[in-house]
Design an enzyme around this catalytic site. Sequence first.
Site, short mmCIF file in Angstrom:
data_model
loop_
_atom_site.label_atom_id
_atom_site.label_comp_id
_atom_site.label_asym_id
_atom_site.label_seq_id
_atom_site.Cartn_x
_atom_site.Cartn_y
_atom_site.Cartn_z
N LYS A 108 39.98 37.62 32.03
CA LYS A 108 38.75 36.89 32.34
C LYS A 108 38.38 37.13 33.79
O LYS A 108 39.29 37.40 34.58
CB LYS A 108 38.88 35.39 32.05
CG LYS A 108 40.13 34.69 32.52
CD LYS A 108 40.58 34.58 33.91
CE LYS A 108 39.73 34.24 35.08
NZ LYS A 108 40.43 34.28 36.38
N TYR A 138 37.04 28.57 33.25
CA TYR A 138 37.99 27.68 32.54
C TYR A 138 37.31 26.37 32.16
O TYR A 138 37.50 25.84 31.06
CB TYR A 138 39.21 27.37 33.41
CG TYR A 138 40.19 28.51 33.53
CD1 TYR A 138 41.08 28.80 32.51
CD2 TYR A 138 40.22 29.30 34.67
CE1 TYR A 138 41.97 29.85 32.61
CE2 TYR A 138 41.11 30.36 34.79
CZ TYR A 138 41.99 30.63 33.76
OH TYR A 138 42.87 31.66 33.86
P1 NDP Z 1 45.21 41.86 42.14
O1 NDP Z 1 44.36 42.27 43.28
O2 NDP Z 1 46.53 41.26 42.44
O3 NDP Z 1 45.46 43.12 41.18
C1 NDP Z 1 44.44 43.94 40.72
C2 NDP Z 1 44.97 45.36 40.56
O4 NDP Z 1 43.93 46.18 40.04
C3 NDP Z 1 45.38 46.04 41.86
O5 NDP Z 1 46.71 45.73 42.25
C4 NDP Z 1 45.23 47.49 41.52
O6 NDP Z 1 46.38 47.94 40.81
C5 NDP Z 1 44.09 47.52 40.52
N1 NDP Z 1 42.85 48.01 41.10
C6 NDP Z 1 42.13 49.06 40.64
N2 NDP Z 1 41.06 49.28 41.39
C7 NDP Z 1 41.06 48.36 42.36
C8 NDP Z 1 40.21 48.08 43.46
N3 NDP Z 1 39.10 48.81 43.68
N4 NDP Z 1 40.52 47.06 44.27
C9 NDP Z 1 41.59 46.30 44.05
N5 NDP Z 1 42.46 46.51 43.01
C10 NDP Z 1 42.20 47.55 42.18
O7 NDP Z 1 44.33 40.89 41.23
P2 NDP Z 1 44.87 39.86 40.14
O8 NDP Z 1 46.03 40.45 39.44
O9 NDP Z 1 45.00 38.53 40.73
O10 NDP Z 1 43.60 39.79 39.13
C11 NDP Z 1 43.32 40.84 38.22
C12 NDP Z 1 42.49 40.29 37.05
O11 NDP Z 1 43.24 39.30 36.38
C13 NDP Z 1 41.19 39.62 37.47
O12 NDP Z 1 40.18 39.92 36.54
C14 NDP Z 1 41.50 38.14 37.43
O13 NDP Z 1 40.37 37.32 37.14
C15 NDP Z 1 42.51 38.09 36.30
N6 NDP Z 1 43.44 36.96 36.47
C16 NDP Z 1 43.67 36.16 35.40
C17 NDP Z 1 44.51 35.09 35.50
C18 NDP Z 1 44.77 34.22 34.31
O14 NDP Z 1 45.44 33.20 34.46
N7 NDP Z 1 44.32 34.59 33.14
C19 NDP Z 1 45.17 34.76 36.77
C20 NDP Z 1 44.94 35.73 37.81
C21 NDP Z 1 44.09 36.78 37.65
P3 NDP Z 1 46.91 49.46 40.93
O15 NDP Z 1 47.30 49.62 42.36
O16 NDP Z 1 48.04 49.45 39.98
O17 NDP Z 1 45.81 50.35 40.52
#
Ligand code: NDP
Length: 370
Positions: free
Chosen positions: A136, A221
Amino acid sequence: MDTRRDFLQKLSLGIGATALTDLPASARELYSGPKADKQLRVALMGLGSYATRVAEAMKDCKMATLVGAVSGTPSKLETWKQKYNIPEKNTYNYETVGKIKDNPDIDIVYVTTPNSLHHKHVLQIAAAGKHVICEKPVADNAKQTREMIAACKKAGVKFYIGYRMHFEPHTRELIRMREAGELGKIMHVNNYMGFKSGDPNQWRLKKALAGGGAMMDVGIYALNGARYATGEEPIWVTAQETKTDPVKFKEVDETIMFQLGFPSGIMASCGTTYAFNNYERLYVVGEKGFVELSPAFGYGPIKGRTHLGPMNQPVVTHQTLQMDGIADIILNNKPDPNVTGEEGLKDMIVVDAVYESIRKGGAKIMLAGK
Ligand code: NDP
């Protein structure tokens, strides 16, 4: 203590036996036996903080196994191969991910990249013929979501949203009580979800990657909760926005209040923020009773009370239940739950209307035909 082990321990002690009936059927069966013969083989795409949380939770899954990873950061792939025993042949970057279509050892890809990349990444995965779970908010808007649904349909793959609360026992119990008529006619909902946003440089504050601010991230949410608390679909929306820090929140919304009108005549009053903590609650009140969950939407432990007293549902790791639940649905051909792409679309139509109302100075936006 938020572990499945605690849950199993309670079960073996006979504690919480009645609560088992509150779990989705799939989870009920899953938690009583060893790892199933059939496994849903999952690859995570975007190895950030949420992907790590899912990977850790999946260690306890009975029907879902982490087998692959997609990342733009080679060093992360190295770490994940070691840590989660992922073979080299199941690792990809964002350029090579299309080749996943030739990999018979991966069934589904879970997209956990920043919000505004979901559309592109889900289209890539659908084109590769793999099922997909998308975090989401599903996309930046309803238009993108419709394109994602159409692409998955065309490719003949399943499309789910990471709405973990639908697998969470307190939330399941609230829905069960409402459906069983134990709350009587639903009269009002008051939901809110927010937190104080930290790092001013994070992608969540950049419109190009986040799509929006608090509303997109966690307001969803409160909105999704209003839909499962009432069992109705909203027909109109009004919304108001305020900013206490217009510099930090230059590109995205900070605090939004929104109201939803439902066909039965009731209203939900909802809020979301990036400006302060201790703002997380679902409250649904009917003619015969109420349910209050607080905290209601975070990783937990979720706590709740009803007109009958404190809720006593088991505390479980949401993502373990979610991934086992989705595996059970796909592998055993069970009916789709309320976490499909279509459910994500229903929310995005309302999110679009929230922003439209704000642009129009709080105007009432009718949802028919949107
Ligand atoms: P993070 O920033 O921690 O991780 C996102 C990952 O996406 C990065 O580590 C990177 O991984 C990859 N990525 C690819 N392109 C980009 C870019 N241009 N900039 C930054 N990151 C990029 O975010 P979150 O893990 O917190 O969130 C990711 C998703 O999960 C969001 O959509 C958020 O809303 C959702 N989420 C859902 C939750 C829930 O409870 N359901 C809780 C937290 C988040 P790599 O280096 O491997 O490419």
